[in-house]
Every structure is written in C-alpha cells, then in structure tokens.
Design a protein around this motif. Structure first.
Motif, mmCIF file in Angstrom:
data_model
loop_
_atom_site.group_PDB
_atom_site.id
_atom_site.type_symbol
_atom_site.label_atom_id
_atom_site.label_comp_id
_atom_site.label_asym_id
_atom_site.label_seq_id
_atom_site.Cartn_x
_atom_site.Cartn_y
_atom_site.Cartn_z
ATOM 1 N N GLU A 97 -15.958 -12.451 1.422
ATOM 2 C CA GLU A 97 -17.203 -11.939 0.844
ATOM 3 C C GLU A 97 -17.703 -12.829 -0.284
ATOM 4 O OE1 GLU A 97 -16.568 -7.939 -0.361
ATOM 5 O OE2 GLU A 97 -16.144 -7.197 1.660
ATOM 6 N N SER A 98 -16.787 -13.449 -0.997
ATOM 7 C CA SER A 98 -17.188 -14.286 -2.126
ATOM 8 C C SER A 98 -17.710 -15.630 -1.641
ATOM 9 C CB SER A 98 -16.004 -14.506 -3.072
ATOM 10 O OG SER A 98 -14.937 -15.115 -2.383
ATOM 11 N N ALA A 99 -18.590 -16.211 -2.426
ATOM 12 C CA ALA A 99 -19.171 -17.510 -2.076
ATOM 13 C C ALA A 99 -18.133 -18.613 -2.207
ATOM 14 C CB ALA A 99 -20.368 -17.800 -2.981
ATOM 15 N N ALA A 100 -18.274 -19.639 -1.381
ATOM 16 C CA ALA A 100 -17.361 -20.771 -1.438
ATOM 17 C C ALA A 100 -17.567 -21.549 -2.734
ATOM 18 C CB ALA A 100 -17.594 -21.682 -0.239
ATOM 19 N N ILE A 101 -16.531 -22.250 -3.156
ATOM 20 C CA ILE A 101 -16.618 -23.086 -4.346
ATOM 21 C C ILE A 101 -17.368 -24.367 -3.988
ATOM 22 C CG2 ILE A 101 -15.314 -24.328 -6.100
ATOM 23 C CD1 ILE A 101 -13.020 -22.352 -5.630
ATOM 24 N N ALA A 102 -18.402 -24.684 -4.748
ATOM 25 C CA ALA A 102 -19.227 -25.863 -4.477
ATOM 26 C C ALA A 102 -18.610 -27.105 -5.110
ATOM 27 C CB ALA A 102 -20.630 -25.640 -5.029
ATOM 28 N N PRO A 103 -18.957 -28.295 -4.590
ATOM 29 C CA PRO A 103 -18.416 -29.532 -5.176
ATOM 30 C C PRO A 103 -18.722 -29.657 -6.663
ATOM 31 C CG PRO A 103 -19.511 -29.988 -3.091
ATOM 32 C CD PRO A 103 -19.792 -28.558 -3.415
ATOM 33 N N PRO A 140 -12.247 -25.850 -10.248
ATOM 34 C CA PRO A 140 -12.710 -24.479 -10.471
ATOM 35 C C PRO A 140 -12.131 -23.864 -11.733
ATOM 36 C CG PRO A 140 -11.008 -24.529 -8.790
ATOM 37 C CD PRO A 140 -11.304 -25.954 -9.129
ATOM 38 N N THR A 141 -12.812 -22.839 -12.209
ATOM 39 C CA THR A 141 -12.312 -22.081 -13.353
ATOM 40 C C THR A 141 -11.194 -21.150 -12.896
ATOM 41 O OG1 THR A 141 -13.846 -20.243 -13.008
ATOM 42 C CG2 THR A 141 -14.632 -22.102 -14.349
ATOM 43 N N ASP A 142 -10.487 -20.573 -13.867
ATOM 44 C CA ASP A 142 -9.420 -19.628 -13.528
ATOM 45 C C ASP A 142 -9.975 -18.446 -12.745
ATOM 46 O OD1 ASP A 142 -7.643 -21.259 -14.799
ATOM 47 O OD2 ASP A 142 -7.353 -19.974 -16.549
ATOM 48 N N GLU A 143 -11.137 -17.944 -13.136
ATOM 49 C CA GLU A 143 -11.722 -16.796 -12.458
ATOM 50 C C GLU A 143 -12.113 -17.155 -11.019
ATOM 51 O OE1 GLU A 143 -12.897 -13.160 -11.409
ATOM 52 O OE2 GLU A 143 -11.748 -13.736 -13.176
ATOM 53 N N GLN A 144 -12.673 -18.339 -10.819
ATOM 54 C CA GLN A 144 -13.004 -18.772 -9.468
ATOM 55 C C GLN A 144 -11.748 -18.901 -8.613
ATOM 56 O OE1 GLN A 144 -15.147 -22.323 -10.691
ATOM 57 N NE2 GLN A 144 -17.015 -21.554 -9.726
ATOM 58 N N LEU A 145 -10.688 -19.417 -9.202
ATOM 59 C CA LEU A 145 -9.434 -19.553 -8.469
ATOM 60 C C LEU A 145 -8.876 -18.193 -8.070
ATOM 61 C CD1 LEU A 145 -7.517 -22.381 -10.365
ATOM 62 C CD2 LEU A 145 -8.359 -22.428 -8.017
ATOM 63 N N ARG A 146 -8.932 -17.236 -8.988
ATOM 64 C CA ARG A 146 -8.411 -15.901 -8.675
ATOM 65 C C ARG A 146 -9.211 -15.255 -7.556
ATOM 66 N NH1 ARG A 146 -7.014 -15.800 -14.289
ATOM 67 N NH2 ARG A 146 -9.126 -15.201 -14.868
ATOM 68 N N ARG A 147 -10.541 -15.411 -7.583
ATOM 69 C CA ARG A 147 -11.358 -14.853 -6.503
ATOM 70 C C ARG A 147 -11.042 -15.542 -5.184
ATOM 71 N NH1 ARG A 147 -15.782 -15.090 -10.219
ATOM 72 N NH2 ARG A 147 -16.610 -16.889 -9.075
ATOM 73 N N PHE A 148 -10.877 -16.852 -5.227
ATOM 74 C CA PHE A 148 -10.584 -17.631 -4.031
ATOM 75 C C PHE A 148 -9.262 -17.198 -3.400
ATOM 76 C CE2 PHE A 148 -8.442 -21.404 -2.206
ATOM 77 C CZ PHE A 148 -9.350 -21.755 -1.224
ATOM 78 N N ALA A 149 -8.271 -16.927 -4.246
ATOM 79 C CA ALA A 149 -6.925 -16.625 -3.750
ATOM 80 C C ALA A 149 -6.694 -15.142 -3.504
ATOM 81 C CB ALA A 149 -5.881 -17.148 -4.743
ATOM 82 N N SER A 150 -7.585 -14.284 -3.961
ATOM 83 C CA SER A 150 -7.309 -12.840 -3.957
ATOM 84 C C SER A 150 -7.067 -12.276 -2.564
ATOM 85 C CB SER A 150 -8.455 -12.081 -4.633
ATOM 86 O OG SER A 150 -9.666 -12.250 -3.909
#
Length: 283
Positions: A148-154, A159-169
């Motif tokens: 559901e979350s957007a992909a991390i852009a170049p 990425p930030t810690d929050e982006q990493l947590r969302r990515f891995a959740s």
C-alpha cells in the motif's frame, strides 16, 4: 568481518567469516557448526543479508555445517553497478562460492526471493543440491500482495528510518513488530541500483516460469514452509507447490513473511525434521 587476504577469520565464538573473490565481485560467507557435518546453505531474501538467519542458526548447528551467503549487492558482499542481478546469475555465484568452500552437496534453504535463487541453483547444479527448503517464497507473481505504501524514489536514497520501517513492515505478521535495527541497516547500505535490480530480477524470474513448474521437473525433495499471516505473498498459494511430486507444505499459524525471525523455534523444528531425512554427511 571482511577479509582482504582471502583467509577466513573467526568473527565470534562460533562464526567463521570470509570473503570470496569471484569474477564479478567479492562474496561474503559465514560458516557455523562442524565442518564434517551435512552442509545446509541458507540464502536470504531481497533487501536482506546473511544476518536475517541469526536467530535460526544456533538451532541448526548441532547437526549441520551451516553456510550463509550475502548475495551480490547485499550485506558485506560487493555492490557493483555493472554485473547482472538476475536470479540465474545469483544462483551461479552461489554455486561458485560453494565450489570454493569445497562443498560437494548441500541442502539449500531460501527465504522469500532467496528461494528463487535456491531454485535457480538446483536447475543449474542438480549435482550440488540434495534437497530444497523454500520459506515464504511466492510461487508466482499472481500470489504477490502489492504494498500500500509508495515505493522509495531515487531522490529519497538513502531512506530515512521511518521510510525503512514502512518498507520492511510487511515482512512481519503484524504492524508494530519491532524490526531488528541491524536488518534496517542492511537495506540502508545497499545502493538504489542493487535494491531495484535485485527485486526486478525476482519478478522477471517468476514471470518467465512459476517456481512449482520449475521444481516439478527437478526431482528434488522439497519442503515449503509458509507463515500463514504473510502480508507479501498469499499464504494459500503455498498449495501451488503440491504439483511437485512428494512436496511437503507446512503453514505456520500466527507467523508472517519472516518466520525465521518471528518464530525461529517452530521454523527450525520443521526444517530439521526434513533435513534429518535428506542430509548427506561430508566424507
């Protein structure tokens, strides 16, 4: 630790860590357990590393020479921009690494996309692979659950810690699971190219031919373990592997995409019951 002279060094009381220089980049490997015990190779998934198996390894070394590998682009292995990160190429590198270690046969276990690499290795080197264990490895892209979350852009890399947590959740059965910080670090040290290229490599491999179809013709003993609450791959798709003659399929209730972290004891029991039948001791 990485090794510049090609000789292994003891990383802690039990783990021997070494760097193997292959044609298209250095590959980091870890070994635990008796060297004369049956070999069990563990292959991590995308955006991960050999460290993802840390909680499982101590449960396996009583009966196995446990070998873990950082695939090219991951962990302590090299992260070059030039080489192919296609699944067959990753499988070829794993086979070359085992040759360098003097391993003549092994049971190969892969988590998530690591199961695709294990399958490619078995296709290329049937002499080397005694049996296969796939842990939460989607059989084909039709089983994939789009995030559901957007992909991390170049432009957002690293990425930030929050982006990493969302990515891995979604790698775990429930929101709020405390993701080991060392595994978030493994994503952070990847390049954007290696992250996207390795994930695309898995997609391409599954779209070319579903894993059950590939495995059905190999004649290798197969165990499929699936956390029933997987949020990345439909756990019901584990039944697709039953087309493989003799395949064993086991669902683990209450566990998600990463049972090797969420339930290492339950995962190890299933794994060891299978390897006890199919393991081959080194001469």
């Amino acid at each position: 630790m990485t090794v510049s002279d090609g000789k292994p060094r003891v990383e802690d009381e039990t783990t021997e860590s070494s760097m193997l220089s292959l044609d298209d980049g250095d590959i980091h490997v870890c070994q635990d357990g008796p060297r004369d015990a049956p070999a069990l190779l563990l292959i991590h998934g995308s955006a991960s590393s050999a460290r993802s198996w840390d909680r499982l390894v101590p449960l396996l070394t009583g009966s196995h020479r446990v070998i873990r590998i950082d695939l090219l682009g991951h962990g302590r292995s090299a992260k070059p921009a030039g080489p192919s990160y296609a699944i067959p190429d990753q499988g070829r590198r794993v086979g070359a690494a085992l040759d360098r270690l003097g391993v003549e046969c092994a049971i190969v276990a892969g988590h998530s996309s690591g199961g695709a690499v294990a399958t490619a290795l078995a296709e290329q080197r049937p002499d080397l692979v005694t049996a296969l264990v796939l842990i939460n490895t989607g059989p084909g892209m039709d089983a994939f659950i789009a995030p559901e979350s957007a992909a991390i852009a170049p432009s957002q890399w690293p990425p930030t810690d929050e982006q990493l947590r969302r990515f891995a959740s979604t790698g775990f059965s429930r929101a709020g699971y405390r993701i080991p910080p060392e595994l978030l670090d493994e994503v952070r040290i990847m390049t954007y190219h290696t992250l996207t290229a390795t994930m695309q490599g898995t997609r391409d491999y599954l779209e070319q031919r579903a894993l059950p179809d590939r495995l059905a013709v190999l004649g290798k003993p197969l165990l499929v373990i699936f956390g029933e609450d997987d949020r990345r791959w439909r756990s019901s798709s584990a039944a697709d592997y039953r087309v493989v003659p003799g395949a064993e399929v086991e669902l683990l209730p209450g566990l998600g995409h990463s049972p090797i972290l969420e339930g290492p004891g339950r995962t190890a029991r299933s794994l060891l019951a299978f390897t006890a039948i199919h393991a081959v001791r080194a001469d």
